[in-house]
Design an enzyme around this catalytic site. Structure first.
Site, PDB file in Angstrom:
ATOM      1  CD  GLU A  64      -9.193  -3.372  -0.809  1.00 31.07           C
ATOM      2  OE1 GLU A  64      -9.670  -2.529   0.183  1.00 31.07           O
ATOM      3  OE2 GLU A  64      -8.669  -3.667  -0.934  1.00 31.07           O
TER       4      GLU A  64
ATOM      5  CG  ASP B  58      -1.841  -1.614   1.080  1.00 32.09           C
ATOM      6  OD1 ASP B  58      -1.956  -1.928   0.069  1.00 32.09           O
ATOM      7  OD2 ASP B  58      -1.980  -1.972   2.791  1.00 32.09           O
TER       8      ASP B  58
END
Length: 308
Positions: free
Chosen positions: A191, A20
């Site tokens: 997401e 991420d």
């Protein structure tokens, strides 16, 4: 990063272990990227090719984060960092797997250099919080400063999808906490959103599929376009991203499995996209990659997947 004319740019090397990744951001001679991990992990480079481990953002958990999500275990997800004036804002997720008892926090710093006299992060508290009663989840933040000086935060994961709120550039917190959220995109598994502006068009990037499963991950990056930051965002076929639309931007290729968490930055007179992938040559370990961003004849962002 040197670009190989007629070929691919070199793959980042050194300590590129990250999941991420935030927007790659420069401060002085170093480039920094932050990622999921204990206290928020960091990596730095002087050339965006050779990367080194940096210190964690936090040495101890912010008190509000422990009170709101007691089980987060000092592990913060999916940070993003931007420069606003003379300060850096770092947004991050506080949650546990599969839960909507979540929050997006903010830390502020004068410099990204932890060794500088004015170095170090200050906790600025939560930006937005959710509970199981909400139909959206306050994780996966990505900040977007627009040309008109306004500052936005796109976020969300699963449930009712991707949301947008406006921030106060002077503080990094919400401009109006009572203002309604704007819905930008939805799909059953969605997401890791990010926003980018090119010319008069805004682009919303999202991840579809499953992360965090090594080479079994099904992450892929999808995109839509709008004339306003608040949408609606439509894909190449005219499908609304709020109704499950989204054109493929980057999928798995070769050993680069499950690309995710796209972020965009300018360097050397052009745009670049950073993301993580699960390396099939390293047992599915997540790592950083950076690719040059191009624009096609219809004004859509495109990237050439790696072939090795």
């Amino acid at each position: 990063m040197d670009r190989v004319l007629g070929g691919e740019p070199p793959v980042p090397r050194g300590d590129t272990r990250i999941h991420d990744p935030s927007t790659v951001t420069r401060d002085g001679p170093r480039w920094w990227v932050f990622g999921t991990g204990r206290g928020i992990v960091s990596r730095w480079s002087t050339n965006r090719l050779d990367w080194h481990e940096g210190p964690s953002v936090f040495r101890e958990a912010p008190g509000w984060a422990t009170a709101w999500v007691p089980g987060h275990r000092f592990r913060y997800w999916a940070p993003d960092v931007i420069r606003m004036g003379d300060r850096f804002y770092l947004y991050y997720s506080v949650s546990t797997w599969g839960s909507r008892q979540s929050a997006i926090g903010l830390a502020r710093a004068r410099t990204l250099d932890p060794e500088a006299a004015e170095g170090g992060w200050e906790d600025a508290g939560p930006v937005i919080r959710t509970t199981p009663e909400n139909d959206y989840n306050a994780i996966d933040p990505a900040a977007f400063p627009d040309r008109d000086g306004r500052l936005w935060l796109v976020f969300g994961s699963y449930w009712s999808g991707i949301k947008l709120v406006e921030l106060d550039p002077a503080t990094g917190l919400r401009r109006d906490p009572a203002a309604p959220l704007v819905s930008l995109a939805w799909k059953e598994a969605i997401e890791a959103a990010a926003l980018l502006r090119h010319g008069d068009s805004y682009f919303l990037f999202v991840n579809w599929g499953q992360c965090c499963r090594g080479t079994n991950s099904t992450y892929e990056i999808r995109v839509g376009r709008s004339h306003t930051v608040t949408g609606p965002y439509l894909d190449r076929e005219g499908r609304d991203l709020r109704q499950g639309g989204g054109s493929l931007f980057l999928g798995s290729s070769g050993r680069f499995i499950g690309p995710g968490h796209a972020a965009f930055f300018e360097a050397d007179g052009r745009w670049w996209v950073s993301y993580h992938f699960y390396d099939a040559n390293q047992g599915g370990r997540s790592a950083l990659d950076i690719l040059p961003l191009e624009w096609d004849a219809e004004g859509w962002p495109v990237v050439q997947p790696r072939r090795e």
